[in-house]
Design a protein around this motif. Structure first.
Motif, PDB file in Angstrom:
ATOM      1  N   LEU A   1       3.764   0.011  -0.413  1.00  0.00           N
ATOM      2  CA  LEU A   1       4.166  -1.397  -0.427  1.00  0.00           C
ATOM      3  C   LEU A   1       3.510  -2.083  -1.612  1.00  0.00           C
ATOM      4  N   PRO A   2       4.074  -3.212  -2.055  1.00  0.00           N
ATOM      5  CA  PRO A   2       3.500  -3.876  -3.233  1.00  0.00           C
ATOM      6  C   PRO A   2       2.106  -4.435  -2.961  1.00  0.00           C
ATOM      7  N   GLY A   3       1.142  -4.021  -3.767  1.00  0.00           N
ATOM      8  CA  GLY A   3      -0.203  -4.568  -3.685  1.00  0.00           C
ATOM      9  C   GLY A   3      -0.390  -5.704  -4.670  1.00  0.00           C
ATOM     10  N   THR A   4       0.520  -5.810  -5.610  1.00  0.00           N
ATOM     11  CA  THR A   4       0.559  -6.940  -6.538  1.00  0.00           C
ATOM     12  C   THR A   4       1.936  -7.587  -6.406  1.00  0.00           C
ATOM     13  N   GLY A   5       2.041  -8.852  -6.784  1.00  0.00           N
ATOM     14  CA  GLY A   5       3.308  -9.541  -6.585  1.00  0.00           C
ATOM     15  C   GLY A   5       3.433 -10.015  -5.159  1.00  0.00           C
ATOM     16  N   LEU A   6       4.681 -10.177  -4.687  1.00  0.00           N
ATOM     17  CA  LEU A   6       4.924 -10.751  -3.370  1.00  0.00           C
ATOM     18  C   LEU A   6       5.252  -9.677  -2.339  1.00  0.00           C
TER      19      LEU A   6
END
Length: 256
Positions: A31-36
């Motif tokens: 899952l994204p750890g940066t961004g949204l």
């Protein structure tokens, strides 16, 4: 003899797989750890009303995590889940001849840890379920996600607190960010106090909704999102007649 507690994992083109408490696995997708990071939370009312699928198609597809309560394993819901998400994990709270219903977590990554939980309603003798899953983030951290449908009909809050206790133990042991969300059935002052005390003891913050259209009973909201190790970028409540609850959508900055 108590029935075993397990989750059913639905993935595309594969038969449903039973997942037992504290199961661990590897995951190649993160899952994204940066961004949204967008999360949708919704008591879907066993898909008893029309238009529930349109709500999911119109509002869930931008979410990396969808936490459903009272999700019934109908072919339409399973097809939606497996067509759009890598994994859908459901804890059968009540098993019927053709389907089961309970909490279901849809995710765009496979969990590396899965712990299904059930608690029996003391009056109706029916079960409510909760599901703890952990997902890798692309920054190396691991996100714990707790999807809960809290017990409803009980005298006092002993059973209510009993359901929260093992969840709290795992949240306290987890070192990464946490999301706890679902239908908490906080229709009494005692229940609401117990939930807020639980969130304080586990170091969780409550997501605030500026235009708060959450389902309320006796003037108290039933659905909540709590978090730790994240930042809230946006939070909204969708109004719909497709269930007796309104969906919650929260966008997080995954970096703290």
């Amino acid at each position: 003899m108590p029935k075993p507690t397990y989750a059913l994992r639905y993935t595309a083109k594969n038969p449903a797989e039973r997942i037992f408490p504290h199961s661990e696995s590897s995951s190649g997708v993160v899952l994204p750890g940066t961004g949204l990071l967008q999360v949708m939370v919704w008591n879907i009312f066993k898909q008893q009303r029309t238009d529930w699928l349109n709500v999911l198609n119109n509002h869930a597809l931008d979410s990396q995590l969808v936490l459903l309560q009272e999700a019934q394993t109908t072919p339409e819901l399973i097809n939606f889940a497996t067509d759009n998400y890598l994994a859908a994990d459901q804890v059968p709270a009540i098993i019927m001849p053709q389907s089961a219903y309970g909490v279901m977590t849809l995710a765009s990554a496979n969990p590396v840890y899965c712990c299904p939980l059930r608690e029996r309603e003391p009056l109706l003798r029916l079960s409510k379920s909760a599901l703890i899953t952990v997902y890798p983030l692309d920054d190396g951290r691991q996100l714990m996600v707790v999807n809960i449908h809290a017990v409803n009909f009980s005298f006092g809050v002993d059973i209510y607190q009993q359901q929260l206790k093992p969840i709290g133990e795992q949240i306290l042991q987890h070192r990464g960010p946490v999301i706890l969300a679902g239908d908490f059935n906080t229709w009494s002052r005692q229940r609401l106090y117990s939930l807020y005390r639980f969130s304080t003891l586990t170091g969780l913050q409550e997501v605030r909704f500026p235009n708060d259209r959450r389902k309320k009973v006796f003037g108290r909201p039933l659905d909540f999102v709590f978090y730790r190790g994240l930042q809230v970028a946006d939070a909204l409540v969708l109004e719909t007649l497709a269930s007796d609850h309104n969906p919650l959508i929260v966008k997080f900055h995954a970096n703290p």
